[in-house]
Design a protein around this motif. Structure first.
Motif, mmCIF file in Angstrom:
data_model
loop_
_atom_site.group_PDB
_atom_site.id
_atom_site.type_symbol
_atom_site.label_atom_id
_atom_site.label_comp_id
_atom_site.label_asym_id
_atom_site.label_seq_id
_atom_site.Cartn_x
_atom_site.Cartn_y
_atom_site.Cartn_z
ATOM 1 N N HIS A 172 2.180 5.602 5.497
ATOM 2 C CA HIS A 172 0.935 6.737 5.016
ATOM 3 C C HIS A 172 0.656 6.393 6.484
ATOM 4 O O HIS A 172 1.711 5.413 7.333
ATOM 5 C CB HIS A 172 -0.377 6.006 4.451
ATOM 6 C CG HIS A 172 -0.188 5.669 3.091
ATOM 7 N ND1 HIS A 172 -0.207 6.712 2.462
ATOM 8 C CD2 HIS A 172 -0.214 4.514 2.338
ATOM 9 C CE1 HIS A 172 -0.389 6.254 1.131
ATOM 10 N NE2 HIS A 172 -0.088 5.183 0.577
ATOM 11 N N CYS A 224 2.748 1.139 8.801
ATOM 12 C CA CYS A 224 2.625 2.617 8.479
ATOM 13 C C CYS A 224 2.731 3.520 9.961
ATOM 14 O O CYS A 224 3.593 3.085 10.642
ATOM 15 C CB CYS A 224 1.175 2.203 9.328
ATOM 16 S SG CYS A 224 0.546 1.688 10.118
ATOM 17 N N THR A 248 0.834 -1.126 0.016
ATOM 18 C CA THR A 248 -0.116 0.095 -0.270
ATOM 19 C C THR A 248 1.016 1.095 -0.051
ATOM 20 O O THR A 248 0.203 2.666 -0.347
ATOM 21 C CB THR A 248 -0.995 0.176 1.233
ATOM 22 O OG1 THR A 248 -0.515 -0.330 2.761
ATOM 23 C CG2 THR A 248 -2.058 -1.282 1.215
ATOM 24 N N MET A 249 2.293 1.031 0.092
ATOM 25 C CA MET A 249 2.829 2.348 0.674
ATOM 26 C C MET A 249 3.193 2.916 -0.816
ATOM 27 O O MET A 249 3.638 3.790 -1.198
ATOM 28 C CB MET A 249 4.214 2.034 1.275
ATOM 29 C CG MET A 249 5.061 0.963 1.307
ATOM 30 S SD MET A 249 4.445 -0.922 1.452
ATOM 31 C CE MET A 249 4.149 -0.685 3.087
ATOM 32 N N GLU A 293 -1.823 5.516 -3.073
ATOM 33 C CA GLU A 293 -2.757 6.753 -2.874
ATOM 34 C C GLU A 293 -3.897 5.150 -2.397
ATOM 35 O O GLU A 293 -4.091 5.240 -3.224
ATOM 36 C CB GLU A 293 -3.252 7.781 -3.791
ATOM 37 C CG GLU A 293 -2.288 8.520 -4.085
ATOM 38 C CD GLU A 293 -3.184 9.440 -5.427
ATOM 39 O OE1 GLU A 293 -3.797 10.588 -5.169
ATOM 40 O OE2 GLU A 293 -2.367 10.165 -6.238
ATOM 41 N N LEU A 294 -3.931 5.750 -1.085
ATOM 42 C CA LEU A 294 -4.661 4.984 -0.468
ATOM 43 C C LEU A 294 -6.056 4.633 -1.542
ATOM 44 O O LEU A 294 -7.235 4.051 -0.737
ATOM 45 C CB LEU A 294 -5.243 5.156 1.198
ATOM 46 C CG LEU A 294 -3.176 4.696 2.041
ATOM 47 C CD1 LEU A 294 -3.457 4.960 3.155
ATOM 48 C CD2 LEU A 294 -3.256 3.780 1.593
ATOM 49 N N ASP A 339 6.306 5.296 -0.192
ATOM 50 C CA ASP A 339 5.778 6.578 0.959
ATOM 51 C C ASP A 339 4.750 5.938 1.836
ATOM 52 O O ASP A 339 3.408 5.792 1.852
ATOM 53 C CB ASP A 339 4.810 8.004 -0.521
ATOM 54 C CG ASP A 339 4.420 9.154 0.666
ATOM 55 O OD1 ASP A 339 5.181 9.216 1.807
ATOM 56 O OD2 ASP A 339 3.724 9.443 -0.035
ATOM 57 N N GLU A 366 -5.319 7.370 8.376
ATOM 58 C CA GLU A 366 -5.109 7.537 6.973
ATOM 59 C C GLU A 366 -5.488 6.325 6.205
ATOM 60 O O GLU A 366 -6.875 6.307 5.467
ATOM 61 C CB GLU A 366 -4.232 8.155 5.728
ATOM 62 C CG GLU A 366 -4.776 7.897 4.617
ATOM 63 C CD GLU A 366 -5.715 9.070 4.357
ATOM 64 O OE1 GLU A 366 -6.677 9.166 3.246
ATOM 65 O OE2 GLU A 366 -6.398 10.165 4.920
ATOM 66 N N TYR A 367 -5.604 4.208 6.856
ATOM 67 C CA TYR A 367 -5.692 3.374 6.509
ATOM 68 C C TYR A 367 -7.882 3.922 7.250
ATOM 69 O O TYR A 367 -8.352 3.195 5.637
ATOM 70 C CB TYR A 367 -5.341 2.414 7.107
ATOM 71 C CG TYR A 367 -4.255 2.480 6.272
ATOM 72 C CD1 TYR A 367 -3.744 1.540 5.101
ATOM 73 C CD2 TYR A 367 -2.684 3.334 7.156
ATOM 74 C CE1 TYR A 367 -2.215 0.962 4.357
ATOM 75 C CE2 TYR A 367 -2.088 2.588 5.842
ATOM 76 C CZ TYR A 367 -1.772 2.047 4.912
ATOM 77 O OH TYR A 367 -0.615 0.897 3.982
#
Length: 292
Positions: free
Chosen positions: A226, A202, A174-175, A178-179, A224, A230-231
């Protein structure tokens, strides 16, 4: 029993990618890291993530240097496989009629684990053409290529059928995206009541901004990371409701303690991970969420 049709496997166009995504693809197309390849050779399950669980520290007591390296490699692979099984265990209940989606599949180990556990059909997606080809060859060697297939596509825009999947996941990928865009695609692909699972590193919002160690990890992997919050915000905006949250930080520290003593496998980032985990600025998290 009616088997769900497999995802469209017609030749797809090269995924639409940003300049950054092209850099990520180039990185993984060129990557030949022993910590990924040597571990996978043990049983042809290639994982691109870290491990969890208690370490058998007797591997360090082996006096023969070659055997010591082999035992450390095997132990690290066992811990990584335990992580993959932990994730897969949160996908169910699934049947052989179900389809699952492995977003950011790497060299394919996670899809194989899910298929072997449930008998389900699996579609893995990676932005790296080299990884997709490698993973498909491994599935062919196992004789499961009719059920487990890998695609050179962008996990933010797969082109797969809406609502076709009973479960989906990201394992430490996921990093790179964009989530908001990622969870929108998972929400689109999952049927109502489908399960999404993520295991990720994270940064801890309560610590403040991303720490120096988190920034160093970002630079090392051109990613990047997160913030934790934000998750949950992004999931809520895309109809993914968490049903299980587990902090795996303490469970992964032993893996890193062992890995930093594996002279033949170290990448130079081990102490940075350990410092970040121990000072509280970085967390290793599992989130399972239902599509509502």
């Amino acid at each position: 029993m009616t088997i769900a049709p497999h995802a469209d496997t017609k030749a797809a166009p090269v995924p639409t990618q940003s300049t950054y995504q092209n850099r990520v693809a180039d990185y993984w197309n060129a990557e030949e890291n022993p910590v990924n390849l040597e571990l996978g050779k043990i049983d042809d399950l290639y994982h691109h993530h870290y491990g969890v669980g208690d370490v058998d520290w007797t591997v360090l007591d082996e006096p023969d240097p070659d055997l010591r390296r082999a035992r450390i490699t095997t132990e690290l692979h066992r811990l990584e496989h335990a992580q993959a099984e932990l994730l897969a265990g949160h996908l169910g209940p699934l049947t052989a009629a179900d389809r699952v989606f492995d977003a950011g599949c790497g060299r394919g180990g996670g899809s194989v684990v899910a298929h072997l556990r449930y008998g389900c059909h699996a579609d893995g997606v990676t932005i790296s053409a080299k990884q997709a080809a490698f993973a498909n060859e491994q599935a062919h060697k196992r004789g499961i290529d009719a059920q487990v297939r890998y695609h050179h596509r962008n996990m933010l825009d797969t082109g797969f059928t809406t609502g076709a999947y009973a479960a989906s996941w990201n394992n430490e990928s996921t990093m790179y995206v964009e989530l908001e865009l990622l969870f929108a695609e998972h929400s689109r692909l999952l049927r109502r009541g489908g399960r999404y699972v993520v295991i990720t590193g994270c940064y801890n919002d309560t610590y403040g901004r991303a720490s120096r160690e988190v920034s160093q990890i970002n630079a090392h992997y051109i990613c990047d990371i997160h913030p934790r919050s934000e998750y949950f915000r992004a999931m809520a905006r895309h109809r993914l409701v968490p049903v299980h949250v587990q902090d795996l930080t303490a469970d992964t520290i032993p893996y890193w303690e062992l890995r930093r003593q594996a002279d033949h496998l170290v990448t130079g980032i081990e102490d940075t991970f350990l410092t970040a985990y121990k000072n509280g600025s970085f967390q290793y998290l599992l989130i399972a969420a239902d599509r509502v």
